[in-house]
Design a protein around this motif. Structure first.
Motif, short mmCIF file in Angstrom:
data_model
loop_
_atom_site.label_atom_id
_atom_site.label_comp_id
_atom_site.label_asym_id
_atom_site.label_seq_id
_atom_site.Cartn_x
_atom_site.Cartn_y
_atom_site.Cartn_z
N PRO A 45 0.81 -1.22 0.00
CA PRO A 45 0.00 0.00 0.00
C PRO A 45 0.84 1.28 0.00
N ARG A 218 -5.18 3.08 3.64
CA ARG A 218 -4.47 1.85 3.26
C ARG A 218 -5.35 0.96 2.39
N ASP A 219 -4.89 0.65 1.19
CA ASP A 219 -5.74 -0.08 0.24
C ASP A 219 -5.66 -1.59 0.40
N GLU A 220 -5.49 -2.04 1.63
CA GLU A 220 -5.60 -3.46 1.98
C GLU A 220 -6.38 -3.55 3.29
N TYR A 224 -10.08 0.20 4.71
CA TYR A 224 -9.91 1.05 3.53
C TYR A 224 -11.21 1.72 3.12
N ASN A 225 -11.13 3.03 2.90
CA ASN A 225 -12.27 3.80 2.39
C ASN A 225 -11.85 4.42 1.06
N PRO A 226 -12.12 3.76 -0.06
CA PRO A 226 -11.62 4.23 -1.35
C PRO A 226 -12.08 5.64 -1.71
N ALA A 229 -10.09 8.09 0.37
CA ALA A 229 -8.68 8.06 -0.05
C ALA A 229 -8.49 8.85 -1.34
#
Length: 246
Positions: A45, A218-220, A224-226, A229
């Protein structure tokens, strides 16, 4: 913008600091961002965050925060064992190690032909604190701080007694402070303490709080809150474009 990757060993007063650098493929000079990781060092990430920022026309340098303690190339897992090792090192590493690492990396980047000499910092969790602390260096013109831990409490480094909070007034550039309201590591009282100090010291900053948990960038994993982010990366790009590309 297409980017390229290189791994360098940045000289420090102790041991070389392994650093991953992403920068545009197109020849030219670009401003630099020191991007600091969480306690787990240069995980997937973190490197993906660096790649994304580099694609907007920046040299993004990611140092291993525990270069004085761990074998070069070590990445801690996002599990209980990795968390224990990372947290213990956060408290066992002298503040001077973090500071000398930042100063060495700034000096290194400003000597590179692909860098304009303009410097910003960015970081997440532990890295948010380290990016804020690095921004106290005179050369740094902007910082993007994502849920930086231990600033309000001073519990970083050997003895859990760092002076980052007391030094907030030394910040000369512009800071972008981003927090999650449901983050137990930096509770409301801690965030308020930092906000008040930044106001009292009359530093230049923006303040952003979201309904989000710790590590929402953090994209794992399930934190994660896309959507948030994406919004936050956009704000960081805007900050660095405005402050470093003038």
């Amino acid at each position: 913008m297409k980017i390229k990757e290189e791994v360098v060993l940045v000289p420090t007063p102790t041991v070389p600091m392994r650093t991953v650098i992403y920068r545009p493929q197109e020849e030219g000079e670009y401003p630099a961002i020191l991007l600091y990781s969480e306690i787990f060092q240069l995980s997937g990430p973190i490197l993906r965050s660096a790649q994304m920022m580099a694609g907007h026309g920046f040299v993004v340098a990611c140092p291993e925060v525990y270069y004085d303690n761990l074998e070069a190339g070590t990445v801690l897992a996002y599990d209980d064992e990795g968390k224990e090792v990372g947290n213990n090192l956060k408290w066992d590493t002298p503040i001077e190690s973090f500071d000398k690492g930042a100063q060495s990396l700034i000096s290194f980047l400003q000597k590179q032909t692909y860098c304009t000499g303009k410097i910003g910092t960015m970081g997440f969790c532990l890295g948010g604190h380290l990016a804020f602390r690095a921004a106290l260096e005179d050369e740094v013109e902007a910082c993007a701080i994502f849920y930086g831990t231990d600033i309000h409490s001073g519990t970083l480094g050997t003895g859990k007694n760092c002076d980052t909070f007391e030094r907030i007034g030394e910040l000369k550039g512009e800071a972008m402070m981003v927090w999650g309201r449901q983050d137990p590591h930096v509770p409301k009282e801690g965030r308020q303490r930092i906000y008040n100090q930044m106001c009292d010291k009359e530093v230049l900053f923006s303040w952003h709080e979201f309904n989000a948990v710790h590590a929402f960038m953090r994209d794992e994993g399930d934190r994660y809150n896309p959507q948030l982010a994406h919004q936050c990366y956009g704000m960081a790009v805007d900050l660095f474009n405005r402050r470093l590309k003038i």
